[in-house]
Design an enzyme around this catalytic site. Sequence first.
Site, mmCIF file in Angstrom:
data_model
loop_
_atom_site.group_PDB
_atom_site.id
_atom_site.type_symbol
_atom_site.label_atom_id
_atom_site.label_comp_id
_atom_site.label_asym_id
_atom_site.label_seq_id
_atom_site.Cartn_x
_atom_site.Cartn_y
_atom_site.Cartn_z
ATOM 1 C CB CYS A 12 35.979 -57.112 -14.701
ATOM 2 S SG CYS A 12 35.045 -56.967 -16.251
ATOM 3 N NE ARG A 18 34.712 -54.089 -12.500
ATOM 4 C CZ ARG A 18 34.624 -54.947 -11.507
ATOM 5 N NH1 ARG A 18 35.311 -54.726 -10.406
ATOM 6 N NH2 ARG A 18 33.873 -56.024 -11.600
ATOM 7 C CG ASP A 133 30.777 -54.103 -10.491
ATOM 8 O OD1 ASP A 133 30.513 -53.393 -11.486
ATOM 9 O OD2 ASP A 133 30.304 -55.234 -10.302
HETATM 10 P P1 4NP Z 1 32.163 -55.475 -14.973
HETATM 11 O O1 4NP Z 1 30.749 -54.946 -14.420
HETATM 12 O O2 4NP Z 1 32.532 -56.687 -14.132
HETATM 13 O O3 4NP Z 1 33.085 -54.329 -14.717
HETATM 14 O O4 4NP Z 1 31.963 -55.802 -16.422
HETATM 15 C C1 4NP Z 1 29.639 -55.771 -14.288
HETATM 16 C C2 4NP Z 1 28.867 -56.062 -15.407
HETATM 17 C C3 4NP Z 1 27.745 -56.852 -15.284
HETATM 18 C C4 4NP Z 1 27.378 -57.346 -14.043
HETATM 19 C C5 4NP Z 1 28.155 -57.051 -12.940
HETATM 20 C C6 4NP Z 1 29.286 -56.272 -13.066
HETATM 21 N N1 4NP Z 1 26.209 -58.131 -13.906
HETATM 22 O O5 4NP Z 1 25.884 -58.490 -12.785
HETATM 23 O O6 4NP Z 1 25.558 -58.443 -14.927
#
Ligand code: 4NP
Length: 169
Positions: A12, A18, A133
């Site tokens: 992800c 995720r 997300d």
């Molecule tokens: P993930 O969610 O891709 O599902 O782990 C996110 C976690 C952190 C960030 C964006 C999405 N961020 O911008 O730090």
Amino acid sequence: MTSPPYRICLVCLGNICRSPMAEVVLRHRLGKAGLKDRVQVESAGTGGWHVGEPADARALAALRERGYDGSGHRASRFDASMFERYDLVLVMDRDNLAELHRLAPTPAAGADVRMLRSYDPRAAASGELDIPDPYYGGADGFSHVLTLVERAADGLVDQLAATLRDTGT
Ligand code: 4NP
């Protein structure tokens, strides 16, 4: 002689929401299917902001609520050299897919890259393959991600069970 494990990386953006949830669920399902030693599961993010951190507290809470333990997770970043390490790289959304294509513009690099939700027959039929997300939302979003991940993991494990049985690997 035992054959080497089939290796999957879940990807992800941040590797704190995720893909760690998908990793925990998939590993749990593989264990139930008796495939724990045949398939190795890891996860990574296309971005490096959270490297070394545990999963987001909201992801851990959503997992705990359905009986999973994600506490061992530490975030890592996917880099181009990792395509060779995996048989299958499964992304959560189209942005992740575009980012991996940017990292490996030619198809020569090892792993097959696919959308995780393509293994959920309902999602595949609808054409909506993104796992949204949840980072900027609330607990509902994390619970929804977990539901989508569970459906996809079921389809993926069915397919892996059939493939590994057929090929005898
Ligand atoms: P993930 O969610 O891709 O599902 O782990 C996110 C976690 C952190 C960030 C964006 C999405 N961020 O911008 O730090």
